[in-house]
Design a protein around this motif. Structure first.
Motif, PDB file in Angstrom:
ATOM      1  N   ARG A  18      37.307  36.907  34.989  1.00 30.71           N
ATOM      2  CA  ARG A  18      37.071  37.565  33.047  1.00 30.71           C
ATOM      3  C   ARG A  18      36.449  38.473  34.123  1.00 30.71           C
ATOM      4  O   ARG A  18      36.234  39.646  33.354  1.00 30.71           O
ATOM      5  CB  ARG A  18      37.034  36.829  32.266  1.00 30.71           C
ATOM      6  N   ALA A  19      35.442  38.549  34.650  1.00 37.15           N
ATOM      7  CA  ALA A  19      34.797  39.304  35.378  1.00 37.15           C
ATOM      8  C   ALA A  19      35.169  40.231  36.235  1.00 37.15           C
ATOM      9  O   ALA A  19      34.628  41.255  36.801  1.00 37.15           O
ATOM     10  CB  ALA A  19      33.301  38.619  35.460  1.00 37.15           C
ATOM     11  N   VAL A  20      36.124  39.958  36.844  1.00 35.33           N
ATOM     12  CA  VAL A  20      36.941  40.638  38.107  1.00 35.33           C
ATOM     13  C   VAL A  20      38.299  41.083  37.937  1.00 35.33           C
ATOM     14  O   VAL A  20      38.636  42.018  38.719  1.00 35.33           O
ATOM     15  CB  VAL A  20      36.590  39.584  39.117  1.00 35.33           C
ATOM     16  N   THR A  21      38.280  40.764  37.040  1.00 33.44           N
ATOM     17  CA  THR A  21      40.056  40.991  36.043  1.00 33.44           C
ATOM     18  C   THR A  21      40.374  42.921  36.248  1.00 33.44           C
ATOM     19  O   THR A  21      41.104  43.071  36.824  1.00 33.44           O
ATOM     20  CB  THR A  21      40.586  40.001  35.447  1.00 33.44           C
ATOM     21  N   GLU A  22      39.277  43.267  35.746  1.00 30.50           N
ATOM     22  CA  GLU A  22      39.273  44.457  35.518  1.00 30.50           C
ATOM     23  C   GLU A  22      39.247  45.004  36.583  1.00 30.50           C
ATOM     24  O   GLU A  22      39.540  46.433  37.004  1.00 30.50           O
ATOM     25  CB  GLU A  22      37.696  44.773  34.267  1.00 30.50           C
ATOM     26  N   MET A  23      38.406  44.583  37.562  1.00 35.92           N
ATOM     27  CA  MET A  23      38.320  45.421  39.000  1.00 35.92           C
ATOM     28  C   MET A  23      39.289  45.444  39.691  1.00 35.92           C
ATOM     29  O   MET A  23      39.369  46.249  40.113  1.00 35.92           O
ATOM     30  CB  MET A  23      36.826  45.201  39.364  1.00 35.92           C
ATOM     31  N   LEU A  24      40.154  44.306  39.697  1.00 40.40           N
ATOM     32  CA  LEU A  24      41.308  43.983  41.038  1.00 40.40           C
ATOM     33  C   LEU A  24      42.370  44.870  40.178  1.00 40.40           C
ATOM     34  O   LEU A  24      42.544  45.426  40.838  1.00 40.40           O
ATOM     35  CB  LEU A  24      41.161  42.826  40.465  1.00 40.40           C
ATOM     36  N   VAL A  25      42.782  44.922  38.921  1.00 41.89           N
ATOM     37  CA  VAL A  25      43.731  45.413  37.857  1.00 41.89           C
ATOM     38  C   VAL A  25      43.665  47.068  38.422  1.00 41.89           C
ATOM     39  O   VAL A  25      44.196  47.271  38.870  1.00 41.89           O
ATOM     40  CB  VAL A  25      43.852  45.013  36.634  1.00 41.89           C
ATOM     41  N   LEU A  26      42.338  47.758  38.437  1.00 40.81           N
ATOM     42  CA  LEU A  26      42.286  49.013  39.163  1.00 40.81           C
ATOM     43  C   LEU A  26      42.111  49.051  40.169  1.00 40.81           C
ATOM     44  O   LEU A  26      42.908  50.198  40.660  1.00 40.81           O
ATOM     45  CB  LEU A  26      40.939  49.184  38.169  1.00 40.81           C
ATOM     46  N   THR A  27      42.013  48.400  41.024  1.00 41.16           N
ATOM     47  CA  THR A  27      42.055  48.546  42.651  1.00 41.16           C
ATOM     48  C   THR A  27      43.540  48.128  42.891  1.00 41.16           C
ATOM     49  O   THR A  27      43.675  49.339  43.961  1.00 41.16           O
ATOM     50  CB  THR A  27      41.590  47.313  43.154  1.00 41.16           C
ATOM     51  N   LEU A  28      44.547  47.493  42.282  1.00 41.91           N
ATOM     52  CA  LEU A  28      45.755  47.637  43.053  1.00 41.91           C
ATOM     53  C   LEU A  28      46.724  48.665  41.836  1.00 41.91           C
ATOM     54  O   LEU A  28      47.080  50.004  43.053  1.00 41.91           O
ATOM     55  CB  LEU A  28      46.934  46.152  42.466  1.00 41.91           C
ATOM     56  N   LEU A  29      46.436  49.117  40.825  1.00 39.90           N
ATOM     57  CA  LEU A  29      46.328  51.159  40.410  1.00 39.90           C
ATOM     58  C   LEU A  29      45.905  52.046  41.458  1.00 39.90           C
ATOM     59  O   LEU A  29      46.400  52.852  41.920  1.00 39.90           O
ATOM     60  CB  LEU A  29      46.348  51.405  39.129  1.00 39.90           C
ATOM     61  N   SER A  30      44.703  51.740  42.034  1.00 39.42           N
ATOM     62  CA  SER A  30      44.168  53.451  42.868  1.00 39.42           C
ATOM     63  C   SER A  30      45.562  52.800  44.178  1.00 39.42           C
ATOM     64  O   SER A  30      44.809  53.648  44.613  1.00 39.42           O
ATOM     65  CB  SER A  30      43.182  52.094  43.322  1.00 39.42           C
ATOM     66  N   ARG A  31      46.319  51.682  44.179  1.00 34.61           N
ATOM     67  CA  ARG A  31      46.654  51.376  46.207  1.00 34.61           C
ATOM     68  C   ARG A  31      47.892  52.498  45.361  1.00 34.61           C
ATOM     69  O   ARG A  31      48.980  52.860  46.183  1.00 34.61           O
ATOM     70  CB  ARG A  31      47.121  50.681  45.658  1.00 34.61           C
TER      71      ARG A  31
END
Length: 131
Positions: A18-31
């Motif tokens: 839960r804690a890292v999902t937001e960060m990972l989704v934003l990382t993917l969308l930054s690509r």
């Protein structure tokens, strides 16, 4: 290895995800811009199948509400369905940078602690206080 429902590690695993999902989704969308199914597949594949999510829509609503992503456009998929693509915003890029700083600070601190723990306690002896 299956995780039992009453397994104490299960709560930790769920909380970490839960804690890292937001960060990972934003990382993917930054690509690149992506649709929900593409994001879920990328999370699963790029994490070596350690991260999988049933749905991202509540997360999307929160990220959209905070101005970090937007519903960019719809595009037809090979199966003929129209897919909603999401795009990171300038505020989302800034927020991602902040999340990454916090993440690295915490994970580096945890790694230091675990590294010191391994040096001072023999792993064969088990956890501290288990003598």
């Amino acid at each position: 290895m299956p995780v039992l429902k009453n397994d104490p590690g299960r709560g930790m695993e769920d909380n970490l995800k839960r804690a890292v999902t937001e960060m990972l989704v934003l990382t993917l969308l930054s690509r690149e811009d992506m649709h929900a199914q593409q994001i879920m597949q990328s999370l699963e594949e790029e994490s070596g199948n350690t991260l999988s999510l049933a749905s991202l829509y509540m997360l999307f609503y929160r990220l959209i509400e905070n101005g970090y992503i937007l519903e960019a456009y719809k595009k037809a998929a090979p199966d003929g369905r129209r897919r909603q693509y999401y795009q990171i915003t300038v505020d989302g890029i800034r927020y991602l940078a902040d999340l990454l700083c916090v993440y690295h600070r915490i994970t580096n601190g945890v790694a230091l602690l675990l590294g010191e723990n391994r040096q001072t306690n023999k792993t064969e002896s088990g956890p501290p206080g288990a003598e």
